[in-house]
Design a protein around this motif. Structure first.
Motif, PDB file in Angstrom:
ATOM      1  N   PHE A  49       6.900   8.302  -2.729  1.00 41.30           N
ATOM      2  CA  PHE A  49       7.376   7.290  -1.791  1.00 41.30           C
ATOM      3  C   PHE A  49       6.977   5.911  -2.289  1.00 41.30           C
ATOM      4  CE2 PHE A  49       7.245  11.029   0.893  1.00 41.30           C
ATOM      5  CZ  PHE A  49       8.509  10.964   1.461  1.00 41.30           C
ATOM      6  N   PRO A  50       7.836   4.927  -2.048  1.00 42.41           N
ATOM      7  CA  PRO A  50       7.476   3.574  -2.464  1.00 42.41           C
ATOM      8  C   PRO A  50       6.337   3.019  -1.622  1.00 42.41           C
ATOM      9  CG  PRO A  50       9.612   3.597  -1.322  1.00 42.41           C
ATOM     10  CD  PRO A  50       9.159   5.017  -1.420  1.00 42.41           C
ATOM     11  N   ASP A  51       5.721   1.984  -2.144  1.00 41.45           N
ATOM     12  CA  ASP A  51       4.691   1.278  -1.391  1.00 41.45           C
ATOM     13  C   ASP A  51       5.319   0.598  -0.178  1.00 41.45           C
ATOM     14  OD1 ASP A  51       2.950   2.079  -3.302  1.00 41.45           O
ATOM     15  OD2 ASP A  51       2.630   0.090  -4.177  1.00 41.45           O
ATOM     16  N   THR A  52       4.475   0.329   0.777  1.00 37.57           N
ATOM     17  CA  THR A  52       4.903  -0.341   2.005  1.00 37.57           C
ATOM     18  C   THR A  52       4.304  -1.743   2.018  1.00 37.57           C
ATOM     19  OG1 THR A  52       4.865   1.801   3.129  1.00 37.57           O
ATOM     20  CG2 THR A  52       4.855  -0.161   4.525  1.00 37.57           C
ATOM     21  N   GLU A  92      12.899   4.209   3.638  1.00 35.67           N
ATOM     22  CA  GLU A  92      12.426   3.582   2.392  1.00 35.67           C
ATOM     23  C   GLU A  92      10.927   3.299   2.458  1.00 35.67           C
ATOM     24  OE1 GLU A  92      15.260   2.216   4.081  1.00 35.67           O
ATOM     25  OE2 GLU A  92      16.386   3.684   2.889  1.00 35.67           O
ATOM     26  N   ALA A  93      10.272   3.850   3.461  1.00 36.27           N
ATOM     27  CA  ALA A  93       8.830   3.658   3.660  1.00 36.27           C
ATOM     28  C   ALA A  93       8.470   2.207   3.953  1.00 36.27           C
ATOM     29  CB  ALA A  93       8.009   4.202   2.474  1.00 36.27           C
ATOM     30  N   GLU A  94       9.446   1.445   4.457  1.00 35.10           N
ATOM     31  CA  GLU A  94       9.108   0.104   4.940  1.00 35.10           C
ATOM     32  C   GLU A  94       8.771   0.207   6.428  1.00 35.10           C
ATOM     33  OE1 GLU A  94       8.505  -2.559   3.306  1.00 35.10           O
ATOM     34  OE2 GLU A  94       9.142  -1.719   1.382  1.00 35.10           O
ATOM     35  N   ALA A 123       0.840  -1.197   0.000  1.00 32.37           N
ATOM     36  CA  ALA A 123       0.000   0.000   0.000  1.00 32.37           C
ATOM     37  C   ALA A 123       0.869   1.239   0.000  1.00 32.37           C
ATOM     38  CB  ALA A 123      -0.903   0.007   1.230  1.00 32.37           C
ATOM     39  N   ASN A 124       0.403   2.242  -0.720  1.00 35.49           N
ATOM     40  CA  ASN A 124       1.104   3.525  -0.671  1.00 35.49           C
ATOM     41  C   ASN A 124       0.547   4.335   0.485  1.00 35.49           C
ATOM     42  OD1 ASN A 124       1.335   6.596  -1.513  1.00 35.49           O
ATOM     43  ND2 ASN A 124       3.039   5.443  -2.363  1.00 35.49           N
ATOM     44  N   LEU A 125       1.334   4.422   1.540  1.00 30.23           N
ATOM     45  CA  LEU A 125       0.886   5.129   2.740  1.00 30.23           C
ATOM     46  C   LEU A 125       1.366   6.566   2.741  1.00 30.23           C
ATOM     47  CD1 LEU A 125       1.920   2.385   5.308  1.00 30.23           C
ATOM     48  CD2 LEU A 125      -0.375   2.788   4.430  1.00 30.23           C
ATOM     49  N   ALA A 126       2.616   6.758   2.314  1.00 29.03           N
ATOM     50  CA  ALA A 126       3.283   8.042   2.540  1.00 29.03           C
ATOM     51  C   ALA A 126       3.041   9.035   1.410  1.00 29.03           C
ATOM     52  CB  ALA A 126       4.774   7.816   2.748  1.00 29.03           C
TER      53      ALA A 126
END
Ligand code: C2O
Ligand code: CU
Length: 470
Positions: free
Chosen positions: A54-57, A179-181, A47-50
């Motif tokens: 930003f990359p998906d998480t 890295e948006a993880e 999902a793209n949260l940020a």
């Protein structure tokens, strides 16, 4: 207090708490017809949260969505949910705040067996109360909720109040890396002994967005759900005069939020009525200022340039009809207090080790439930039909949202002062060293959880079982 201004880069450089928010398109709403079962699955997703850039998480999600589908029913109907577990580990679903039969309450080892990876479970329960509720796992909760397993559960009134739009903001809080993880370290003692796993990215309905569109003159019912592991919110709707019409799903005498701030501990909900009093083209920040010196802009109400929907606020009642809850009988009540202890700078439990337990209720620290189930001896036993009065006495230096399964309770007093609205709640937020007195009728036999909804506190001792005997 000056409002800090943040940009997206601050988020992933960790230099700031996050801003932004969004309305979920109603497509995420599961249209439900009486008599049919809703299928719901839990599994890995991205999902793209940020936000853009930003990359998906990698997350865990109900039906692949963050948050899970909004389950909508009508009061008096029966909810049927055919659940399938596609996670790599066991789970269950707890229907937070709903009065469900004990066997449907979703607590492993207490009311059902875990749903193993690849397993299924059919939930079915009548909907006694209208209101704003939510669902989440009750297994390894600190990890599973932080991975995204949350969703709204809305029960519509048979006769709803008149508004122009019914909006939902499910507030999520994520601790992300650059890295948006999802950052690791779940249940770290540093979080567990302090305020819990507080994140760096706050989402509304699964996304960081800077603006929420509104129209001048419209009346909105805004349903707020705090689905965070640990973060507490204090929302200030600048330029507006929200009225609180329900707390934890239960109607309350409509009132302005104390000090103009809508405070929500983890697990709590508030329904607001907001008349959009700004002018076309204006914008107003919604600021979360719960933590001192860390206020940030959650989002901005952005007015369209359309002409106002009406010239003066809608003249229609905003009070909701009460739900059919049994009224506590204070004269015949039994009294059983619950003392909260432990945490950093507090009296740690005798059996405290490096990974816990760190917290205790009446001196008992419950542990080791994460994957196996909540096999606990009851802390409190009460007869069915009995009214119980309980003072939660917080002897710690930390905030605790105390949640009772099964029975909404009235808040009678705080620190000895009568509660102004004697509101019904399922989760009461206690400040450091605060005492809150509640009362409820133990309607339904069975073993029911009582715990702090800061999930890292729950998992390191701050939970217990209330047994209701037939
Ligand atoms: Cu919302 Cu026992 O939990
Ligand atoms: Cu707590």
């Amino acid at each position: 207090m000056p409002l800090l201004s943040f940009n997206r880069r601050d988020l992933l450089t960790g230099s700031a708490l996050l801003a932004g928010a969004a309305l979920l398109p109603r497509a995420a709403c599961a249209a439900v017809e009486e008599g049919t079962a809703v299928r719901l699955s839990a599994g890995p997703a991205r999902a793209n949260l940020a936000g853009t850039g930003f990359p998906d998480t990698a997350v865990w999600a109900y039906d692949g969505r963050i948050p899970g589908p909004e389950l909508r029913f009508r009061q008096g109907d029966t909810a049927r949910i055919a659940f399938a577990n596609a996670l790599p580990e066991a789970t269950t679903i707890h229907w937070h705040g709903l009065r469900v039969p004990n066997a449907m309450d979703g607590v492993p080892g207490l009311s059902q067996a875990v749903v193993p990876a690849g397993g299924r479970f059919d939930y079915e329960f009548p909907l006694k109360d209208a209101g704003t509720f939510w669902y989440h796992p009750h297994v390894n909760s600190g990890v599973q909720v932080a991975h995204g397993l949350t969703g709204a559960f809305i029960v519509e009134e048979r006769e709803p109040i008149r508004v122009d739009r019914d909006l939902l903001w499910l507030l999520g809080d994520w601790r992300l890396t650059k890295e948006a993880e999802l950052a690791g370290g779940f249940g770290h003692p540093m979080d567990a002994t302090h305020a819990g796993r507080i994140g760096n990215t706050v989402t509304i309905n699964g996304a960081v967005r800077d603006s929420v569109p509104v129209r001048a003159g419209e009346r909105v019912r805004l349903r707020l759900i705090n689905a965070a592991n640990a973060r507490i919110f204090a929302l200030d709707f600048r330029g507006h005069a929200p009225r609180v019409i329900a707390l934890d799903g239960q109607p309350v005498t409509p009132h302005a939020p104390p000090d103009g701030k809508v405070v929500l501990g983890p697990g709590q909900r508030a329904d607001l009525v907001i008349d959009m009093a700004g002018r076309p083209g204006e914008g107003f920040d919604v600021v979360d200022g719960f933590y001192p010196r860390m206020a940030y802009r959650l989002t901005r109400l952005t007015y369209s340039t359309e002409a106002p929907l009406r010239d003066s606020p809608l003249d229609a009642p905003v009070a909701l009809a009460a739900n059919p809850l049994p009224e506590p009988d204070l004269v015949g009540a039994v009294r059983q207090d619950v003392v909260l202890d432990g945490g950093m700078h507090g009296a740690m439990p005798k059996n405290a080790g490096p990974r816990g337990p760190f917290w205790a209720l009446n001196g008992v620290a419950a542990m080791n439930h994460q994957s196996m189930g909540h096999h606990l001896d009851p802390l409190i036993t009460v007869k069915r039909g009995q009214t119980q009065v309980t003072a939660f006495v917080n002897e710690t230096g930390w905030w605790h949202p105390m949640h009772l399964h099964g029975f909404p309770f009235r808040v009678l007093s705080r620190n000895g002062q009568p509660a102004e609205h004697r509101e019904w709640r399922d989760t009461v937020l206690l400040g450091p060293r605060e005492t809150a007195e509640i009362a409820f009728v133990a309607e339904e036999a069975g073993d029911w959880m009582l715990h702090c909804h800061v999930l890292e506190h729950q998992e390191t001792g701050m939970m217990a079982v209330l047994r209701v005997t037939a």
